[in-house]
Design a protein around this motif. Structure first.
Motif, PDB file in Angstrom:
ATOM      1  N   ALA A  69      -6.006  -1.491  -2.348  1.00  0.00           N
ATOM      2  CA  ALA A  69      -4.725  -0.801  -2.499  1.00  0.00           C
ATOM      3  C   ALA A  69      -4.476   0.211  -1.385  1.00  0.00           C
ATOM      4  O   ALA A  69      -3.369   0.306  -0.855  1.00  0.00           O
ATOM      5  N   GLU A  70      -5.504   0.962  -1.010  1.00  0.00           N
ATOM      6  CA  GLU A  70      -5.304   1.989   0.013  1.00  0.00           C
ATOM      7  C   GLU A  70      -4.944   1.372   1.354  1.00  0.00           C
ATOM      8  O   GLU A  70      -4.098   1.891   2.085  1.00  0.00           O
ATOM      9  N   TRP A  71      -5.593   0.260   1.699  1.00  0.00           N
ATOM     10  CA  TRP A  71      -5.274  -0.388   2.971  1.00  0.00           C
ATOM     11  C   TRP A  71      -3.847  -0.934   2.974  1.00  0.00           C
ATOM     12  O   TRP A  71      -3.194  -0.975   4.013  1.00  0.00           O
TER      13      TRP A  71
ATOM     14  N   CYS B 213       4.088  -9.778  -5.278  1.00  0.00           N
ATOM     15  CA  CYS B 213       5.171  -8.899  -4.829  1.00  0.00           C
ATOM     16  C   CYS B 213       5.114  -7.573  -5.578  1.00  0.00           C
ATOM     17  O   CYS B 213       5.184  -6.498  -4.967  1.00  0.00           O
ATOM     18  N   ALA B 214       4.985  -7.653  -6.893  1.00  0.00           N
ATOM     19  CA  ALA B 214       4.958  -6.435  -7.700  1.00  0.00           C
ATOM     20  C   ALA B 214       3.736  -5.588  -7.384  1.00  0.00           C
ATOM     21  O   ALA B 214       3.817  -4.351  -7.320  1.00  0.00           O
ATOM     22  N   MET B 215       2.597  -6.216  -7.149  1.00  0.00           N
ATOM     23  CA  MET B 215       1.377  -5.466  -6.860  1.00  0.00           C
ATOM     24  C   MET B 215       1.463  -4.810  -5.485  1.00  0.00           C
ATOM     25  O   MET B 215       1.007  -3.671  -5.309  1.00  0.00           O
TER      26      MET B 215
ATOM     27  N   TYR C 154       1.163  -0.872  -4.732  1.00  0.00           N
ATOM     28  CA  TYR C 154       0.201  -0.353  -3.775  1.00  0.00           C
ATOM     29  C   TYR C 154       0.866   0.365  -2.594  1.00  0.00           C
ATOM     30  O   TYR C 154       0.167   0.840  -1.696  1.00  0.00           O
ATOM     31  N   GLY C 155       2.188   0.430  -2.593  1.00  0.00           N
ATOM     32  CA  GLY C 155       2.872   1.229  -1.580  1.00  0.00           C
ATOM     33  C   GLY C 155       3.186   0.520  -0.296  1.00  0.00           C
ATOM     34  O   GLY C 155       3.355   1.167   0.750  1.00  0.00           O
TER      35      GLY C 155
END
Length: 294
Positions: free
Chosen positions: A105-107, A126-128, A132-133
């Protein structure tokens, strides 16, 4: 005997609503010790095994399912409806595994993500990515209706692809100052999509292959391009228990942000199972539900 515990070591109570990993693993073989329990040397995979006298209740279309030792069991959050939770131990966990192997997620934060295929996996991806930004989420598919749905699941740009790759190239170039996408997820299984996905990656880009779980035509791979562009290519098949944990976290936090419940198009009783399969074939629905009772 000792109580049966969930993945977190907490005793399970009768009537607890649960989901479980698609596979049971021994926890001690070469692959389990190498953090790939879904490739366990003694793997038992629900819905993929021939029923046997030793384990007759191992399918999903039944009143009961007998969970084998080595199965990761998770209580479902109370606020998560059944129709939202039902893809968790398949589509959602597989997408969580794809993001984990790509860097997590951070990457993903502030990256441009290309999602190839807008089925259940693609919509979840797409939603994930949105959760995750990601800065932009491009989704491509050959079905315009599925692309319309993707807009409800965090996609920022939708591209109808066929033999002409020009539209996708233009959007990628515009969003990335002609560098290419940071991450591409191949979820369609089409060999042509795989070749196209490689072409859309930036220098240092990452590509995760998920969709081609059946034999397809080989994709030409030019080693020089991979080397000179410093590309990372990963495959992921199924998932680990940790990915299922992340899938449930994601659905718990996001089921009110995205219309996951609408992806299950209809419900059938268990005694209507043949009708349900025929309906699924005719309708092309992303998912249908078969319930012990309605």
């Amino acid at each position: 005997g000792e109580p049966i515990c969930d993945f977190y070591g907490r005793p399970l109570q009768i009537d607890t609503r649960v989901t479980w990993s698609i596979a049971a693993s021994c926890g001690d073989c070469f692959y389990c010790r190498d953090a790939i329990p879904q490739k366990c040397e003694h793997l038992f995979k629900y819905g993929h095994e021939i029923l046997s006298p030793d384990h007759p209740l191992s399918g999903g279309v039944a009143d009961y399912c007998h969970l084998a030792a080595g199965t990761a069991i998770f209580p479902l959050p109370e606020e998560l409806p059944d129709l939202v939770a039902c893809p968790a131990n398949c589509a959602t966990a597989t997408v969580a595994a794809a993001y984990r192997i790509s860097g997590g997620a951070e990457w993903c934060r502030e990256k441009v993500v290309l999602v190839q295929g807008a089925g259940m996996l693609g919509l979840t991806a797409c939603a994930m990515a949105h959760d995750y930004g990601a800065r932009a989420v491009i989704v491509s598919d050959i079905d315009s209706k599925r692309l319309e749905t993707a807009l409800q699941f965090g996609a920022t740009h939708c591209v109808l692809v066929n033999e002409d790759e020009g539209n996708l190239n233009s959007i990628v170039e515009e969003l990335t100052s002609e560098r290419g996408v940071d991450l591409a997820l191949e979820l369609s299984g089409a060999s042509g999509a795989m070749a196209n996905g490689l072409n859309q990656l930036r220098i240092g880009g990452r590509y995760v292959l998920v969709g081609a779980v059946s034999p397809v035509a080989p994709t030409p791979v030019f080693e020089e391009i991979i080397i000179r562009r410093i590309l990372s290519i990963h495959g992921i098949h199924n998932y680990t228990p940790q990915d299922l944990a992340e899938a449930l976290r994601f659905l718990k936090d996001n089921h009110n942000k995205f219309p996951f419940s609408t992806l299950v198009k209809d419900k059938f009783r268990l005694d209507q199972v043949e009708e349900a399969f025929q309906y699924a074939i005719r309708s092309g629905a992303l998912r249908i539900a078969i319930l012990p009772q309605t």
